[in-house]
Design a protein around this motif. Structure first.
Motif, PDB file in Angstrom:
ATOM      1  N   GLY A 179       0.757  -1.241   0.000  1.00 49.48           N
ATOM      2  CA  GLY A 179       0.000   0.000   0.000  1.00 49.48           C
ATOM      3  C   GLY A 179       0.788   1.292   0.000  1.00 49.48           C
ATOM      4  N   GLY A 180       2.083   1.223  -0.025  1.00 48.42           N
ATOM      5  CA  GLY A 180       2.916   2.429  -0.031  1.00 48.42           C
ATOM      6  C   GLY A 180       4.266   2.095   0.567  1.00 48.42           C
ATOM      7  N   GLY A 181       5.119   3.107   0.627  1.00 50.61           N
ATOM      8  CA  GLY A 181       6.441   2.906   1.201  1.00 50.61           C
ATOM      9  C   GLY A 181       7.520   3.390   0.250  1.00 50.61           C
ATOM     10  N   THR A 182       8.591   2.610   0.143  1.00 53.71           N
ATOM     11  CA  THR A 182       9.726   2.967  -0.703  1.00 53.71           C
ATOM     12  C   THR A 182       9.592   2.239  -2.041  1.00 53.71           C
ATOM     13  OG1 THR A 182      11.105   3.148   1.267  1.00 53.71           O
ATOM     14  CG2 THR A 182      12.244   3.014  -0.865  1.00 53.71           C
ATOM     15  N   PRO A 183       9.400   2.971  -3.136  1.00 52.00           N
ATOM     16  CA  PRO A 183       9.231   2.300  -4.426  1.00 52.00           C
ATOM     17  C   PRO A 183      10.553   1.748  -4.968  1.00 52.00           C
ATOM     18  CG  PRO A 183       9.168   4.675  -4.721  1.00 52.00           C
ATOM     19  CD  PRO A 183       9.265   4.423  -3.237  1.00 52.00           C
ATOM     20  N   PHE A 184      10.463   0.647  -5.713  1.00 53.48           N
ATOM     21  CA  PHE A 184      11.627   0.069  -6.383  1.00 53.48           C
ATOM     22  C   PHE A 184      12.116   1.001  -7.480  1.00 53.48           C
ATOM     23  CE2 PHE A 184      13.528  -2.478  -9.796  1.00 53.48           C
ATOM     24  CZ  PHE A 184      14.479  -3.206  -9.102  1.00 53.48           C
TER      25      PHE A 184
END
Length: 187
Positions: free
Chosen positions: A151-156
């Motif tokens: 649902g969110g966070g640090t994208p690759f």
């Protein structure tokens, strides 16, 4: 010229860490852990951003000495300690375990390292890899995608100014429904 690979465990919605930095959703199977250990063995130099360095260096220097360490942990810890590493940070004062610290222009240093003779390099850490992506320095992307939405966070992937054409070179399924996809950058 060296090849530069960016690879990490990724959630199905494209994140390497959940909000708050959690990565407990990406616990690898034994087979997937062995895949990453083999990748490490095939790499001559790993480039780390500060956050990923702090995560890795908080466990792997003594990962083989933990009470629950199995043969795969022992092997990975040894490989990790022995391999050459460059840590990109303007806030750290020192690094250990066969690593050197670089606090200058990361993109220029990565380009310089790529231009050298030598074996393959891996890059880890979203911000550092994002800078290398935007500069067109990544040759290969390796994603092991877990069947979870965080649902969110640090994208690759970093936001880019334009598209990057890729060619699929490998797919593989691991236990637990984790899917490996490996892409080469078309030049």
């Amino acid at each position: 010229m060296r090849k530069l690979t960016y690879g990490m465990n990724v959630s199905l919605d494209g994140y390497i860490a959940a909000p708050g930095g959690g990565i407990d959703w990406g616990v690898p199977s034994d087979e997937l852990f062995q895949f990453w250990s083999d990748q490490l063995q095939a790499t001559e130099l790993t480039l780390y951003g500060r956050k990923l360095w702090q995560t890795m260096s908080s466990h792997w220097p003594t990962g083989d000495q933990q009470p629950d360490a199995g043969p795969a942990d022992v092997e990975f810890a040894r490989r990790w300690r022995d391999m050459a590493k460059v840590v990109f940070s303007s806030t750290l004062d020192k690094v250990d375990w066969n690593a050197r610290l670089f606090g200058g222009d990361a993109v220029a240093e990565i380009a310089r390292l790529k231009a050298e003779d030598g074996g393959p390099m891996d890059i880890g850490g979203a911000a550092l890899a994002g800078a290398a992506m935007r500069a067109g320095l990544i040759d290969e992307y390796v994603l092991t995608t877990s069947p979870v939405l965080v649902g969110g966070g640090t994208p690759f992937f970093a936001a880019l100014d334009g598209s990057v054409s890729l060619r699929l070179v490998e797919t593989r399924t691991f236990p637990g429904g984790v899917v490996l996809t490996r892409y080469e950058t078309r030049r």
